[in-house]
Design a protein around this motif. Structure first.
Motif, PDB file in Angstrom:
ATOM      1  N   HIS A  23      -1.176 -11.112   3.061  1.00  0.00           N
ATOM      2  CA  HIS A  23      -0.688 -10.186   4.101  1.00  0.00           C
ATOM      3  C   HIS A  23      -0.050 -10.967   5.253  1.00  0.00           C
ATOM      4  O   HIS A  23       0.125 -10.417   6.339  1.00  0.00           O
ATOM      5  CB  HIS A  23      -1.826  -9.382   4.720  1.00  0.00           C
TER       6      HIS A  23
ATOM      7  N   GLY B 118      -1.780   1.967   9.369  1.00  0.00           N
ATOM      8  CA  GLY B 118      -3.197   2.157   9.064  1.00  0.00           C
ATOM      9  C   GLY B 118      -4.052   1.730  10.239  1.00  0.00           C
ATOM     10  O   GLY B 118      -3.555   1.523  11.352  1.00  0.00           O
ATOM     11  N   ARG B 119      -5.327   1.574   9.956  1.00  0.00           N
ATOM     12  CA  ARG B 119      -6.253   1.225  11.033  1.00  0.00           C
ATOM     13  C   ARG B 119      -5.907  -0.070  11.771  1.00  0.00           C
ATOM     14  O   ARG B 119      -6.181  -0.168  12.971  1.00  0.00           O
ATOM     15  CB  ARG B 119      -7.677   1.177  10.479  1.00  0.00           C
ATOM     16  N   PRO B 120      -5.277  -1.072  11.100  1.00  0.00           N
ATOM     17  CA  PRO B 120      -4.936  -2.295  11.843  1.00  0.00           C
ATOM     18  C   PRO B 120      -4.038  -2.020  13.065  1.00  0.00           C
ATOM     19  O   PRO B 120      -4.129  -2.719  14.083  1.00  0.00           O
ATOM     20  CB  PRO B 120      -4.194  -3.148  10.801  1.00  0.00           C
TER      21      PRO B 120
ATOM     22  N   ARG C  18      -4.472  11.696   9.426  1.00  0.00           N
ATOM     23  CA  ARG C  18      -5.575  10.859   9.910  1.00  0.00           C
ATOM     24  C   ARG C  18      -5.146  10.061  11.140  1.00  0.00           C
ATOM     25  O   ARG C  18      -5.869   9.975  12.137  1.00  0.00           O
ATOM     26  CB  ARG C  18      -6.059   9.950   8.778  1.00  0.00           C
TER      27      ARG C  18
ATOM     28  N   HIS D 152       0.849  -1.190   0.000  1.00  0.00           N
ATOM     29  CA  HIS D 152       0.000   0.000   0.000  1.00  0.00           C
ATOM     30  C   HIS D 152       0.885   1.240   0.000  1.00  0.00           C
ATOM     31  O   HIS D 152       1.632   1.484   0.955  1.00  0.00           O
ATOM     32  CB  HIS D 152      -0.856   0.075   1.271  1.00  0.00           C
TER      33      HIS D 152
ATOM     34  N   ARG E   5     -10.085   9.172   5.610  1.00  0.00           N
ATOM     35  CA  ARG E   5      -8.866   9.650   4.949  1.00  0.00           C
ATOM     36  C   ARG E   5      -9.263  10.365   3.671  1.00  0.00           C
ATOM     37  O   ARG E   5     -10.284  10.069   3.087  1.00  0.00           O
ATOM     38  CB  ARG E   5      -8.011   8.457   4.538  1.00  0.00           C
TER      39      ARG E   5
ATOM     40  N   PHE F 278     -12.396  -3.478  14.390  1.00  0.00           N
ATOM     41  CA  PHE F 278     -12.839  -2.727  13.220  1.00  0.00           C
ATOM     42  C   PHE F 278     -14.345  -2.480  13.302  1.00  0.00           C
ATOM     43  O   PHE F 278     -14.805  -1.353  13.147  1.00  0.00           O
ATOM     44  CB  PHE F 278     -12.512  -3.495  11.929  1.00  0.00           C
TER      45      PHE F 278
HETATM   46  P1  AMP Z   1      -6.452   2.039   6.293  1.00  0.00           P
HETATM   47  O1  AMP Z   1      -5.591   1.993   5.068  1.00  0.00           O
HETATM   48  O2  AMP Z   1      -5.764   2.655   7.431  1.00  0.00           O
HETATM   49  O3  AMP Z   1      -7.800   2.621   6.033  1.00  0.00           O
HETATM   50  O4  AMP Z   1      -6.689   0.528   6.735  1.00  0.00           O
HETATM   51  C1  AMP Z   1      -6.979  -0.416   5.766  1.00  0.00           C
HETATM   52  C2  AMP Z   1      -6.509  -1.761   6.243  1.00  0.00           C
HETATM   53  O5  AMP Z   1      -7.390  -2.206   7.249  1.00  0.00           O
HETATM   54  C3  AMP Z   1      -6.532  -2.783   5.133  1.00  0.00           C
HETATM   55  O6  AMP Z   1      -5.238  -3.326   4.972  1.00  0.00           O
HETATM   56  C4  AMP Z   1      -7.468  -3.849   5.582  1.00  0.00           C
HETATM   57  O7  AMP Z   1      -6.830  -5.114   5.483  1.00  0.00           O
HETATM   58  C5  AMP Z   1      -7.756  -3.565   7.018  1.00  0.00           C
HETATM   59  N1  AMP Z   1      -9.195  -3.672   7.240  1.00  0.00           N
HETATM   60  C6  AMP Z   1     -10.165  -2.907   6.712  1.00  0.00           C
HETATM   61  N2  AMP Z   1     -11.381  -3.271   7.172  1.00  0.00           N
HETATM   62  C7  AMP Z   1     -11.179  -4.312   8.007  1.00  0.00           C
HETATM   63  C8  AMP Z   1     -12.033  -5.148   8.798  1.00  0.00           C
HETATM   64  N3  AMP Z   1     -13.359  -4.965   8.821  1.00  0.00           N
HETATM   65  N4  AMP Z   1     -11.460  -6.128   9.534  1.00  0.00           N
HETATM   66  C9  AMP Z   1     -10.114  -6.308   9.526  1.00  0.00           C
HETATM   67  N5  AMP Z   1      -9.263  -5.558   8.803  1.00  0.00           N
HETATM   68  C10 AMP Z   1      -9.773  -4.581   8.052  1.00  0.00           C
END
Ligand code: AMP
Ligand code: ZN
Ligand code: FE
Ligand code: FE
Length: 282
Positions: free
Chosen positions: A249, A132-134, A102, A39, A167, A153
């Protein structure tokens, strides 16, 4: 038959395997070529190319970029670009700034609610990989607010939930142009993830074609034969190539295996030849 995987994440973004680990694994399962598609970063490519000869696997420059089309987050894959290109780097830098802003906002929300988060550590980590969100999901799990990543999530990090912060993405047109200007071949990633109707998907892809889209990812982890056939048909009709990949991943997407997806994915080498044909016209 020779097989490949054109959609793979490493520790340079949010995968758990380093580029060298990916090549070792790819060698073990007999893959002929792998595209590293982290990414919004090209940082995994140098290491992958350094060990390419050792493992005798062809490494393809790749990237996955989040963009926006009519309010939906679309992912574009770029292949075979020049990774020293400034056009692509500029888009990546913009995405990185948006991401960091963000992330600071999410961290602020967590802190406000008394959830332990080390902002300095976050800034340090942001320098070496894509956060990221993870990352925040793990923190929420660690402090007992969620059962697991996907629970975190669902409860906190998706639209409408307390720690979700949107974002800002560059539009698809800008990203496609940057990929082309850097010598790359732009492809729409996992077309069924956007939950469009067939008509809307067609309209979307047709519009992206106008910007220079060259292919669609017809084979993807979990796609059934009928879905692959229907996407391939659409690709053929619009004169686009087909690509395919697992979106591996490591432990961050359990159940997905490199080269095999959920077990039945097999991407033929001819897909890579099509990409090369588009780039070099061979
Ligand atoms: P971001 O780029 O920060 O918005 O986060 C996106 C990442 O979060 C991606 O790599 C997804 O694999 C992971 N992701 C998005 N939605 C979920 C979900 N519901 N459960 C687990 N992982 C998620
Ligand atoms: Zn990812
Ligand atoms: Fe994606
Ligand atoms: Fe991906």
């Amino acid at each position: 038959m020779k097989y490949i995987d054109l959609h793979v994440h490493t520790t340079a973004s949010d995968g758990t395997y380093s580029p060298s680990d990916i090549l070792r694994l790819g060698k073990n399962i007999g893959l002929e070529a792998i595209a590293i598609t982290d990414h919004e970063t090209m940082n995994g490519l140098d290491e992958a190319h350094r060990v390419e000869k050792i493992y005798n696997i062809e490494i393809i420059n790749g990237i996955e970029i989040s963009t926006e089309w009519e309010g939906t987050e679309l992912h574009l894959l770029g292949y075979l670009f020049d990774h020293l290109s400034e056009d692509l780097q500029k888009v990546i830098n913009r995405l990185k700034e948006g991401r960091e802003r963000r992330n600071e906002e999410i961290a602020g929300l967590l802190k406000r609610d008394g959830i332990p988060i080390e902002i300095e550590q976050l800034r340090k980590d942001s320098k070496t990989r894509i956060i990221g969100r993870p990352y925040f999901a793990k923190i929420l799990v660690k402090c007992g607010l969620a059962q697991g990543i996907s629970d975190a999530f669902q409860k906190y990090l998706t639209p409408g939930k307390p720690y979700y912060v949107k974002r800002v993405y560059p539009d698809a047109n800008t990203c496609i142009k940057a990929l082309i200007d850097s010598g790359g071949v732009p492809v729409l990633a996992h077309p069924l993830k956007y939950k469009f109707s067939n008509e809307k998907l067609y309209t979307c892809i047709q519009e992206l074609c106008g910007y220079g889209l060259c292919g669609i990812e017809c084979m993807y982890s979990g796609y059934q034969k009928a879905q692959i056939d229907s996407l391939s048909k659409m690709a053929k009709y619009l004169n686009l190539c087909c690509t395919g990949g697992s979106d591996f991943h490591g432990q961050n997407k359990p159940g997905i295996q490199l080269g095999y997806g959920y077990g039945n994915l097999r991407v033929p080498y001819s897909y890579l030849e099509q990409l090369k044909k588009i780039k070099w016209g061979m």
